[in-house]
Design an enzyme around this catalytic site. Structure first.
Site, PDB file in Angstrom:
ATOM      1  N   THR A 321       0.844  -1.189   0.000  1.00 47.45           N
ATOM      2  CA  THR A 321       0.000   0.000   0.000  1.00 47.45           C
ATOM      3  C   THR A 321       0.878   1.237   0.000  1.00 47.45           C
ATOM      4  OG1 THR A 321      -1.762   1.188   1.193  1.00 47.45           O
ATOM      5  CG2 THR A 321      -0.181  -0.016   2.531  1.00 47.45           C
ATOM      6  N   HIS A 373       2.650 -11.493  14.315  1.00 47.87           N
ATOM      7  CA  HIS A 373       3.730 -12.043  15.134  1.00 47.87           C
ATOM      8  C   HIS A 373       3.469 -13.496  15.535  1.00 47.87           C
ATOM      9  CE1 HIS A 373       7.416 -11.791  17.163  1.00 47.87           C
ATOM     10  NE2 HIS A 373       7.265 -10.680  17.845  1.00 47.87           N
TER      11      HIS A 373
END
Length: 402
Positions: A321, A373
Site C-alpha cells: 500500500t 507475530h
C-alpha cells in the site's frame, strides 16, 4: 413470453448483495444485453443485463432490498421493440457514437444532463433528499443521464467549492448510509486488529538510485512498452525477491495450520470512490517491469470506473500500500487478512543523511512492514525489510538477480 430475471451467481466469498439501482422501470422498453440493474456486493458492483429485446413486466426486488445468489429479482416480457422504442435505441446509439467520435478528435465528450428528481429511482430520490444535494448539480452516469446512488455518493465526496453557510448558532450535520463495500472494509480492518498479533517494524530507503534510473530510462521505457515507468514496479519486484528468501512472510494462517504459498500474488491497494480495493497481480515472479506497470495501470483504471471484478481481488499472498500518494510521511498499515504481512510505502522526502562521514541531502522514504507475530518472528520481519531496502538502493542487484 414472460421470463424470470435472476441475480448473478455470487462467488463463495460473497453471501448476498443489495439492489443498488434499477435503470429501467416496468413498462420501459429495453434491448438485448442492455444494463437494467446494478447489484452491489461486499466487493464489487455487478450488472444485470436484459436477456433479450422486450420490457420489464414487474420488479420483484426493489432498490435497497437484499438478494441472494440466483434469486429472482424481476419478471421480463420478451418481444420485439416497438417502433418508438427502436427509434429511442437508435438515437441513444447515435449519441454514444457521436461522443466517441468527438473524444477521439480531441473534443470533450458529450455528457447528458441529469434528469429532474421526479424522474429518478426511489433510492436515488431518497439519497438526494437525505444529503440535501440538488439533482441538477449531479452528473448522471446512468442510462439517459439518470442519476445513480453512486453518482450521489461521488458528488458528495468531492471537495465543496465553498464552505457550507449556516445561520449564526446553527450546526449542520449530514447522515449518509455506508456502502456495502465500506462496511465490509471496516469489518475486515477491525477483525485484523482484534484477531492477529499485529506488529510493525520500520526502515528507510534511499530512493536516489531508482530515481536516477527512472529519469534516465523512463522515456525509452514508455516508448518501448507503452507504459509509464513508476516506482511501484521496483517495489513489487523487490518484494517478490524478498518473499522468496523469507517464505513465512508469504504464508497465511488457516485455523491451526500454516499455509506456505509456492507462488507470489501481490495485491496493490488502490483508493476508489467506493472505498479501498486491493486488486492482485498474479505470479509476480514471472512478470517483468513493464507487465507490472501495465497491470497496475489497468487495475487503477478499472477501479476508477467501478469495473473491478471479484476475481481481480480474490486471493493474494502479500499486499503493498502506498500512502505516499496522499502525502503520508509515516504510517502503520493494517494487515489484509488472511495474509500475514503488508508493506507500506510513503512520501519521498529530502533529508540530511550521514554518508561516509559527510552530510548529504538525499530523497528518503520510510518503509513500514506490519506482520502477524503469531507466524513471523521479529528477525524474519527485519530481515525481509532490510532485503527490500538493499535491493532498492542497489537496483542492479535486483535486475541481475544477485
Amino acid at each position: 413470453m414472460a421470463t424470470e430475471i435472476k441475480a448473478p451467481v455470487f462467488p463463495e466469498s460473497v453471501a448476498d448483495g443489495t439492489i443498488a439501482t434499477w435503470h429501467k422501470q416496468p413498462g420501459e422498453a429495453v434491448s438485448r444485453d442492455e444494463v437494467i440493474c446494478d447489484i452491489e456486493t461486499d466487493k464489487v458492483v455487478l450488472e444485470v443485463v436484459a436477456p433479450a429485446d422486450g420490457t420489464i413486466a414487474q420488479i420483484i426486488k426493489n432498490e435497497g432490498d437484499t438478494v441472494l445468489s440466483n434469486e429472482v429479482i424481476a419478471q421480463f416480457e420478451e418481444g420485439a421493440l416497438s417502433g418508438a422504442a427502436q427509434t429511442q435505441a437508435v438515437q441513444s446509439e447515435e449519441k454514444v457514437e457521436q461522443a466517441a467520435a468527438k473524444t477521439e478528435a480531441g473534443a470533450a465528450p458529450v455528457v447528458e444532463r441529469a434528469q429532474p428528481v421526479a424522474d429518478q429511482a426511489p433510492a436515488v430520490r431518497k439519497a438526494l433528499t437525505e444529503t440535501g444535494i440538488n439533482a441538477a448539480d449531479v452528473q448522471g452516469t446512468g442510462r439517459g443521464g439518470r442519476i445513480t446512488k453512486e453518482d450521489v455518493a461521488n458528488h458528495q465526496a468531492k471537495p465543496a467549492a465553498a464552505p457550507l453557510t449556516a445561520a449564526v448558532g446553527e450546526r449542520i450535520e449530514k447522515r449518509v448510509p455506508m456502502t456495502r463495500l465500506r462496511k465490509r472494509v471496516a469489518e475486515r480492518l477491525l477483525a485484523a486488529t482484534q484477531e492477529t498479533a499485529m506488529l510493525t517494524t520500520f526502515n528507510e530507503v534511499n530512493m536516489k538510485p531508482i530515481m536516477e534510473m527512472r529519469k534516465q530510462y523512463k522515456d525509452a521505457f514508455e516508448k518501448r512498452h507503452g507504459a509509464r515507468l513508476g516506482f511501484m514496479s521496483f517495489f513489487v519486484k523487490a518484494a517478490t525477491e524478498a518473499l522468496k528468501r523469507y517464505p513465512a512472510v508469504n504464508a497465511s494462517i488457516d485455523g491451526d495450520d500454516i499455509v506456505y504459498h509456492g507462488y507470489y500474488d501481490i495485491g496493490v491497494a488502490v483508493s476508489s470512490d467506493r472505498g479501498l480495493v486491493v486488486p492482485v497481480l498474479r505470479d509476480t515472479d514471472r512478470m517483468n517491469y513493464a507487465e507490472v506497470e501495465s497491470g497496475i495501470g489497468a487495475y487503477a483504471a478499472k477501479a476508477r470506473e467501478g469495473k473491478l471484478a471479484i476475481e481481480d481481488m480474490t486471493g493474494g499472498t502479500f499486499t503493498i500500500t502506498n500512502g505516499g500518494t496522499f502525502g503520508s510521511l509515516l504510517s502503520t498499515p493494517i494487515l489484509n487478512t488472511p495474509q500475514t504481512a503488508i508493506l507500506g510505502m510513503h512520501k519521498i522526502q529530502e533529508r540530511p543523511m550521514a554518508v561516509n562521514g559527510q552530510v548529504e541531502i538525499l530523497p528518503m522514504m520510510y518503509l513500514a512492514l506490519s506482520y502477524d507475530h503469531r507466524l513471523i518472528d521479529g528477525k524474519e520481519a527485519v530481515g525481509f525489510l532490510v532485503t527490500i531496502k538493499e535491493l532498492l538502493e542497489e537496483p542492479a542487484k535486483l535486475i541481475l538477480d544477485l
